[in-house]
Design a protein around this motif. Structure first.
Motif, PDB file in Angstrom:
ATOM      1  N   TYR A  11       0.802  -1.226   0.000  1.00 21.25           N
ATOM      2  CA  TYR A  11       0.000   0.000   0.000  1.00 21.25           C
ATOM      3  C   TYR A  11       0.835   1.277   0.000  1.00 21.25           C
ATOM      4  CZ  TYR A  11      -4.215  -2.725   0.433  1.00 21.25           C
ATOM      5  OH  TYR A  11      -5.245  -3.593   0.167  1.00 21.25           O
ATOM      6  N   GLY A  12       2.161   1.149   0.115  1.00 23.22           N
ATOM      7  CA  GLY A  12       3.036   2.313  -0.004  1.00 23.22           C
ATOM      8  C   GLY A  12       2.644   3.459   0.894  1.00 23.22           C
ATOM      9  N   THR A  13       2.400   3.168   2.163  1.00 25.44           N
ATOM     10  CA  THR A  13       1.854   4.186   3.065  1.00 25.44           C
ATOM     11  C   THR A  13       2.786   5.382   3.243  1.00 25.44           C
ATOM     12  OG1 THR A  13       2.697   2.870   4.922  1.00 25.44           O
ATOM     13  CG2 THR A  13       0.386   2.582   4.325  1.00 25.44           C
ATOM     14  N   ARG A  14       4.097   5.137   3.292  1.00 22.24           N
ATOM     15  CA  ARG A  14       5.032   6.259   3.472  1.00 22.24           C
ATOM     16  C   ARG A  14       4.990   7.192   2.269  1.00 22.24           C
ATOM     17  NH1 ARG A  14      11.222   5.812   3.206  1.00 22.24           N
ATOM     18  NH2 ARG A  14      10.742   3.588   3.133  1.00 22.24           N
ATOM     19  N   LEU A  15       4.989   6.621   1.071  1.00 26.17           N
ATOM     20  CA  LEU A  15       4.927   7.445  -0.134  1.00 26.17           C
ATOM     21  C   LEU A  15       3.609   8.207  -0.204  1.00 26.17           C
ATOM     22  CD1 LEU A  15       6.045   8.365  -2.865  1.00 26.17           C
ATOM     23  CD2 LEU A  15       5.005   6.322  -3.880  1.00 26.17           C
ATOM     24  N   ARG A  17       1.744   9.159   2.188  1.00 18.09           N
ATOM     25  CA  ARG A  17       1.790  10.226   3.193  1.00 18.09           C
ATOM     26  C   ARG A  17       2.605  11.413   2.686  1.00 18.09           C
ATOM     27  NH1 ARG A  17       3.220   7.166   7.014  1.00 18.09           N
ATOM     28  NH2 ARG A  17       5.471   7.514   6.915  1.00 18.09           N
ATOM     29  N   ASP A  18       3.733  11.122   2.042  1.00 16.19           N
ATOM     30  CA  ASP A  18       4.569  12.193   1.489  1.00 16.19           C
ATOM     31  C   ASP A  18       3.833  12.965   0.397  1.00 16.19           C
ATOM     32  OD1 ASP A  18       6.578  11.323   3.156  1.00 16.19           O
ATOM     33  OD2 ASP A  18       7.767  10.366   1.577  1.00 16.19           O
ATOM     34  N   LEU A  19       3.074  12.256  -0.413  1.00 20.27           N
ATOM     35  CA  LEU A  19       2.405  12.891  -1.549  1.00 20.27           C
ATOM     36  C   LEU A  19       1.317  13.866  -1.120  1.00 20.27           C
ATOM     37  CD1 LEU A  19       2.079   9.818  -3.951  1.00 20.27           C
ATOM     38  CD2 LEU A  19       3.598  11.783  -4.234  1.00 20.27           C
ATOM     39  N   THR A  20       0.726  13.637   0.034  1.00 21.16           N
ATOM     40  CA  THR A  20      -0.346  14.528   0.490  1.00 21.16           C
ATOM     41  C   THR A  20       0.160  15.934   0.765  1.00 21.16           C
ATOM     42  OG1 THR A  20      -0.028  13.871   2.804  1.00 21.16           O
ATOM     43  CG2 THR A  20      -1.655  12.633   1.515  1.00 21.16           C
ATOM     44  N   THR A  21       1.460  16.074   1.015  1.00 15.65           N
ATOM     45  CA  THR A  21       2.025  17.390   1.328  1.00 15.65           C
ATOM     46  C   THR A  21       2.840  17.968   0.175  1.00 15.65           C
ATOM     47  OG1 THR A  21       3.985  16.376   2.344  1.00 15.65           O
ATOM     48  CG2 THR A  21       2.108  16.846   3.788  1.00 15.65           C
ATOM     49  N   SER A  22       2.769  17.334  -0.994  1.00 20.64           N
ATOM     50  CA  SER A  22       3.550  17.789  -2.147  1.00 20.64           C
ATOM     51  C   SER A  22       2.628  18.316  -3.235  1.00 20.64           C
ATOM     52  CB  SER A  22       4.394  16.634  -2.704  1.00 20.64           C
ATOM     53  OG  SER A  22       4.961  16.982  -3.949  1.00 20.64           O
ATOM     54  N   LEU A  28      -0.015  12.003  -8.048  1.00 21.19           N
ATOM     55  CA  LEU A  28       0.319  10.583  -7.966  1.00 21.19           C
ATOM     56  C   LEU A  28      -0.340   9.891  -6.773  1.00 21.19           C
ATOM     57  CD1 LEU A  28       4.124  10.740  -8.848  1.00 21.19           C
ATOM     58  CD2 LEU A  28       2.232  10.064 -10.345  1.00 21.19           C
ATOM     59  N   LEU A  29      -1.108  10.640  -6.002  1.00 16.00           N
ATOM     60  CA  LEU A  29      -1.814  10.033  -4.869  1.00 16.00           C
ATOM     61  C   LEU A  29      -2.682   8.869  -5.352  1.00 16.00           C
ATOM     62  CD1 LEU A  29      -3.023  12.940  -2.547  1.00 16.00           C
ATOM     63  CD2 LEU A  29      -1.847  10.854  -1.821  1.00 16.00           C
ATOM     64  N   GLY A  30      -2.569   7.755  -4.666  1.00 15.31           N
ATOM     65  CA  GLY A  30      -3.366   6.583  -5.013  1.00 15.31           C
ATOM     66  C   GLY A  30      -2.728   5.658  -6.027  1.00 15.31           C
ATOM     67  N   VAL A  31      -1.625   6.107  -6.652  1.00 14.39           N
ATOM     68  CA  VAL A  31      -0.935   5.255  -7.625  1.00 14.39           C
ATOM     69  C   VAL A  31      -0.017   4.287  -6.872  1.00 14.39           C
ATOM     70  CG1 VAL A  31       0.644   5.182  -9.592  1.00 14.39           C
ATOM     71  CG2 VAL A  31      -0.986   7.079  -9.364  1.00 14.39           C
ATOM     72  N   GLY A 254       9.866   6.416  -0.044  1.00 15.18           N
ATOM     73  CA  GLY A 254       9.099   7.643   0.076  1.00 15.18           C
ATOM     74  C   GLY A 254       9.275   8.518  -1.150  1.00 15.18           C
ATOM     75  N   LEU A 255       8.783   9.744  -1.067  1.00 11.77           N
ATOM     76  CA  LEU A 255       8.815  10.652  -2.216  1.00 11.77           C
ATOM     77  C   LEU A 255      10.240  11.006  -2.618  1.00 11.77           C
ATOM     78  CD1 LEU A 255       7.426  12.403  -4.303  1.00 11.77           C
ATOM     79  CD2 LEU A 255       7.147  14.187  -2.553  1.00 11.77           C
ATOM     80  N   GLU A 256      11.108  11.233  -1.653  1.00 13.20           N
ATOM     81  CA  GLU A 256      12.486  11.607  -1.973  1.00 13.20           C
ATOM     82  C   GLU A 256      13.172  10.533  -2.811  1.00 13.20           C
ATOM     83  OE1 GLU A 256      16.690  12.845   0.262  1.00 13.20           O
ATOM     84  OE2 GLU A 256      14.856  12.561   1.435  1.00 13.20           O
ATOM     85  N   SER A 257      12.995   9.275  -2.424  1.00 14.28           N
ATOM     86  CA  SER A 257      13.633   8.191  -3.183  1.00 14.28           C
ATOM     87  C   SER A 257      12.993   8.041  -4.562  1.00 14.28           C
ATOM     88  CB  SER A 257      13.552   6.872  -2.410  1.00 14.28           C
ATOM     89  OG  SER A 257      12.211   6.506  -2.155  1.00 14.28           O
ATOM     90  N   TYR A 258      11.707   8.348  -4.678  1.00 16.99           N
ATOM     91  CA  TYR A 258      11.063   8.310  -5.996  1.00 16.99           C
ATOM     92  C   TYR A 258      11.641   9.380  -6.911  1.00 16.99           C
ATOM     93  CZ  TYR A 258       7.700   9.155  -9.707  1.00 16.99           C
ATOM     94  OH  TYR A 258       7.130   9.362 -10.937  1.00 16.99           O
ATOM     95  N   ILE A 259      11.822  10.583  -6.392  1.00 18.98           N
ATOM     96  CA  ILE A 259      12.388  11.674  -7.189  1.00 18.98           C
ATOM     97  C   ILE A 259      13.797  11.312  -7.655  1.00 18.98           C
ATOM     98  CG2 ILE A 259      13.181  14.071  -7.103  1.00 18.98           C
ATOM     99  CD1 ILE A 259      10.845  14.615  -5.154  1.00 18.98           C
TER     100      ILE A 259
END
Length: 268
Positions: A11-15, A17-22, A28-31, A254-259
């Protein structure tokens, strides 16, 4: 021919969570992480699909994906765009992180659902890619050359990161002799992390079920089912597991590692 089972039920909960503030990446929320656009591909796992296809691993016959119920339709849409039969995508039936099966039960679920118990199966974490120099041909050849062993990949991590990963110790032939779950650097001289890219002999597959049963009987927490490395630790003492060194991996947490991952694959 090897069958490929891609794990996409997390479910990628950390990612999330990060996306809600970006503001830049909120779309990408929900992807699910496995379907995140990456580099010039529509999804992270499309990189794997194209690599497998170039090595005669067929999308029509050899590649399967386990999803959760929440993202099932998204995976079916992705599969349709890449010539993968919808019959090769299965939902584990869960719809929340709290009710998730865990990665290891998802492996066994997929193996049974797709009828792969009599096949050698390559289990691939849906949030992981390797660096450009990874040689799949050499990896598959190494597997063929040792018909009584499973094969996993390992890469070296620095001292400060040892506690973040499952670390394997090996003998001089590269056979796993010990598995340590996120040890302190002083607990072992080994620095070999082992990502979820496991090529398992069909003879070893029943050991996954044994591991799950042992977890249930001991009332193990959900985390035990989530950590594929713990299952590997159960298998290696009962069936030989050899290692194949690689230069590194890309892991989307999380988002940082995705970027960072996106930048790496854009520079290809």
């Amino acid at each position: 021919m090897v069958k490929v089972l891609i794990l996409g039920a997390g479910y990628g909960t950390r990612l999330q969570r990060d996306l809600t503030t970006s503001s830049e990446y909120k779309h990408l929320l929900g992807v699910p992480k496995a379907l995140l656009p990456l580099g010039d591909k529509d999804a992270l796992i499309t990189h794997w699909i194209e690599l497998f296809e170039s090595h005669n691993i067929s999308v029509e016959n050899d590649i399967y994906v386990v999803s959760n119920g929440h993202c099932y339709e998204a995976f079916k849409k992705w599969a349709s765009a890449h010539g993968i039969s919808k019959d090769h995508i299965v939902s584990d039936g869960t719809i929340t992180n709290e009710t998730r099966l865990g990665a290891v039960p998802d492996i066994m679920f997929g193996i049974k659902e797709f009828g792969l118990l009599d096949e050698d199966v390559l289990v691939v974490g849906g949030d992981t890619l390797f660096l450009h120099d990874f040689d799949l041909t050499q990896f598959l050849n190494a597997f063929k050359e040792n018909p009584s062993s499973c094969l996993v990949t390992t890469y070296q991590v620095i001292d400060q990161d040892v506690h973040k990963f499952g670390i394997v110790e090996t003998d001089r032939q590269g056979v796993i002799t010990s598995f340590l779950e996120k040890p302190e650097p002083t607990a072992t001289k080994a620095r070999s992390a082992c990502p979820c890219f496991y090529l398992l002999r069909k003879e070893a597959l029943p050991l996954i079920e044994e591991f799950i049963i042992s977890c249930r009987e001991s009332n193990a927490p959900k985390e035990a089912y989530d950590a594929t490395g713990k299952c590997l630790a159960y298998i290696y003492s009962r069936y030989t597991i050899s290692t194949f060194p690689i230069s590194g991996r890309i892991d989307v947490g999380g988002l940082e590692s995705y970027i960072e991952a996106n930048k790496y694959f854009e520079q290809k």
